[in-house]
Motif scaffolding. Structure first.
Motif, PDB file in Angstrom:
ATOM      1  N   GLY A 157      50.534  29.380  30.992  1.00 52.96           N
ATOM      2  CA  GLY A 157      50.893  28.409  29.832  1.00 52.96           C
ATOM      3  C   GLY A 157      51.463  27.187  30.395  1.00 52.96           C
ATOM      4  O   GLY A 157      52.218  27.112  31.457  1.00 52.96           O
ATOM      5  N   MET A 158      51.498  26.332  29.458  1.00 51.36           N
ATOM      6  CA  MET A 158      52.238  24.786  29.906  1.00 51.36           C
ATOM      7  C   MET A 158      52.911  24.559  28.482  1.00 51.36           C
ATOM      8  O   MET A 158      52.198  24.789  27.392  1.00 51.36           O
ATOM      9  N   GLY A 159      53.895  24.078  28.642  1.00 47.01           N
ATOM     10  CA  GLY A 159      54.824  23.526  27.186  1.00 47.01           C
ATOM     11  C   GLY A 159      55.571  22.107  27.593  1.00 47.01           C
ATOM     12  O   GLY A 159      55.936  21.911  28.645  1.00 47.01           O
ATOM     13  N   VAL A 160      55.655  21.521  26.624  1.00 44.55           N
ATOM     14  CA  VAL A 160      56.039  19.945  26.651  1.00 44.55           C
ATOM     15  C   VAL A 160      57.360  19.792  25.619  1.00 44.55           C
ATOM     16  O   VAL A 160      57.118  20.261  24.565  1.00 44.55           O
ATOM     17  N   ASP A 161      58.313  19.031  26.163  1.00 49.19           N
ATOM     18  CA  ASP A 161      59.089  18.540  25.089  1.00 49.19           C
ATOM     19  C   ASP A 161      59.032  16.889  25.258  1.00 49.19           C
ATOM     20  O   ASP A 161      59.126  16.305  26.259  1.00 49.19           O
ATOM     21  N   LEU A 162      58.364  16.433  24.294  1.00 46.44           N
ATOM     22  CA  LEU A 162      58.124  14.785  24.455  1.00 46.44           C
ATOM     23  C   LEU A 162      59.197  14.190  24.113  1.00 46.44           C
ATOM     24  O   LEU A 162      59.230  12.858  24.888  1.00 46.44           O
TER      25      LEU A 162
ATOM     26  N   LYS B 236      63.158  24.235  25.036  1.00 47.15           N
ATOM     27  CA  LYS B 236      62.044  23.920  23.955  1.00 47.15           C
ATOM     28  C   LYS B 236      60.824  23.657  24.728  1.00 47.15           C
ATOM     29  O   LYS B 236      59.590  24.582  24.544  1.00 47.15           O
ATOM     30  N   ALA B 237      60.841  23.071  25.971  1.00 50.34           N
ATOM     31  CA  ALA B 237      59.323  23.101  26.733  1.00 50.34           C
ATOM     32  C   ALA B 237      58.904  24.444  27.239  1.00 50.34           C
ATOM     33  O   ALA B 237      57.716  24.811  27.320  1.00 50.34           O
ATOM     34  N   ALA B 238      60.101  25.247  27.847  1.00 54.34           N
ATOM     35  CA  ALA B 238      60.088  26.737  28.312  1.00 54.34           C
ATOM     36  C   ALA B 238      59.225  27.601  27.034  1.00 54.34           C
ATOM     37  O   ALA B 238      58.448  28.328  27.695  1.00 54.34           O
ATOM     38  N   ILE B 239      59.970  27.618  26.003  1.00 54.94           N
ATOM     39  CA  ILE B 239      59.317  28.372  24.886  1.00 54.94           C
ATOM     40  C   ILE B 239      57.921  27.977  24.678  1.00 54.94           C
ATOM     41  O   ILE B 239      56.980  28.878  24.330  1.00 54.94           O
ATOM     42  N   ARG B 240      57.668  26.892  24.533  1.00 58.06           N
ATOM     43  CA  ARG B 240      56.344  26.467  24.261  1.00 58.06           C
ATOM     44  C   ARG B 240      55.343  26.962  25.505  1.00 58.06           C
ATOM     45  O   ARG B 240      54.233  27.364  25.196  1.00 58.06           O
ATOM     46  N   ALA B 241      55.767  26.940  26.601  1.00 60.08           N
ATOM     47  CA  ALA B 241      54.915  27.397  27.784  1.00 60.08           C
ATOM     48  C   ALA B 241      54.595  28.871  27.701  1.00 60.08           C
ATOM     49  O   ALA B 241      53.478  29.179  27.828  1.00 60.08           O
ATOM     50  N   VAL B 242      55.664  29.430  27.473  1.00 59.23           N
ATOM     51  CA  VAL B 242      55.779  30.948  27.279  1.00 59.23           C
ATOM     52  C   VAL B 242      54.544  31.301  26.192  1.00 59.23           C
ATOM     53  O   VAL B 242      53.737  31.936  26.231  1.00 59.23           O
ATOM     54  N   ARG B 243      54.805  30.603  24.998  1.00 55.69           N
ATOM     55  CA  ARG B 243      53.834  30.779  23.728  1.00 55.69           C
ATOM     56  C   ARG B 243      52.461  30.534  24.220  1.00 55.69           C
ATOM     57  O   ARG B 243      51.524  31.256  23.596  1.00 55.69           O
ATOM     58  N   ASN B 244      52.241  29.508  24.751  1.00 56.30           N
ATOM     59  CA  ASN B 244      51.038  29.042  25.283  1.00 56.30           C
ATOM     60  C   ASN B 244      50.291  30.129  26.037  1.00 56.30           C
ATOM     61  O   ASN B 244      49.253  30.308  26.060  1.00 56.30           O
TER      62      ASN B 244
ATOM     63  N   GLU C  64      63.809   8.283  28.716  1.00 55.80           N
ATOM     64  CA  GLU C  64      62.321   8.102  28.491  1.00 55.80           C
ATOM     65  C   GLU C  64      61.501   9.050  29.085  1.00 55.80           C
ATOM     66  O   GLU C  64      60.422   9.029  29.334  1.00 55.80           O
ATOM     67  N   GLN C  65      62.031  10.260  29.354  1.00 54.26           N
ATOM     68  CA  GLN C  65      60.980  11.318  29.919  1.00 54.26           C
ATOM     69  C   GLN C  65      60.528  12.290  29.039  1.00 54.26           C
ATOM     70  O   GLN C  65      61.360  12.860  28.205  1.00 54.26           O
ATOM     71  N   ILE C  66      59.218  13.090  29.584  1.00 56.59           N
ATOM     72  CA  ILE C  66      58.595  14.094  28.890  1.00 56.59           C
ATOM     73  C   ILE C  66      58.919  15.060  29.926  1.00 56.59           C
ATOM     74  O   ILE C  66      58.609  14.923  31.206  1.00 56.59           O
ATOM     75  N   TYR C  67      59.423  16.374  29.354  1.00 64.30           N
ATOM     76  CA  TYR C  67      59.616  17.474  30.392  1.00 64.30           C
ATOM     77  C   TYR C  67      58.249  18.467  30.045  1.00 64.30           C
ATOM     78  O   TYR C  67      58.033  18.776  28.928  1.00 64.30           O
ATOM     79  N   VAL C  68      57.368  18.836  31.094  1.00 69.15           N
ATOM     80  CA  VAL C  68      56.558  19.618  31.104  1.00 69.15           C
ATOM     81  C   VAL C  68      56.941  20.915  31.866  1.00 69.15           C
ATOM     82  O   VAL C  68      57.541  20.708  33.132  1.00 69.15           O
TER      83      VAL C  68
END
Length: 118
Positions: free
Chosen positions: A10-15, A22-30, A105-109
């Motif tokens: 999976g991949m997760g992003v915090d814009l 937050k990005a890691a949780i989104r990656a795991v859920r994905n 101004e960075q997005i974390y992936v």
């Protein structure tokens, strides 16, 4: 883990906000949200606590800010371990939003590989 049965990616992003958790949780859920493993119950004799879940996270920055317990809490079953390596990506967002708690101004992936087995 003696036997890996499944590997989910999976991949997760915090814009905005540069929150690696937050990005890691989104990656795991994905990685896990579109999967069902009904056969695992039979393999662990109904004791889902015997399932082994190994989470590999590739994070681009702030690994020291990653809340491992929050990542583990995503999983409803199993003994969960979290392993962190460098990776993922920092991408420009093109805008700084103070009201979104931006630090820059960075997005974390973050990328995740989730192994499930016995």
């Amino acid at each position: 883990m003696k036997q890996v049965m499944f590997v989910e990616l999976g991949m997760g992003v915090d814009l905005h906000g540069q929150d690696v958790t937050k990005a890691a949780i989104r990656a795991v859920r994905n990685a896990i949200e579109r999967n069902s493993m009904p056969g695992m119950r039979a393999l662990v004799d109904g004791d889902t606590g015997r399932m082994q879940v190994r989470v590999h996270l590739a994070v681009p920055a702030d690994a020291d800010r990653l809340d491992h317990e929050a990542v583990k809490a995503v999983f409803p079953y199993g003994a969960v371990t979290v392993h962190v390596t460098g990776g993922g990506m920092l991408a420009p967002s093109g805008i700084f939003l103070a009201d979104k708690n931006d630090r820059n101004e960075q997005i974390y992936v973050v990328n995740a590989a989730v192994e499930v087995g016995l």
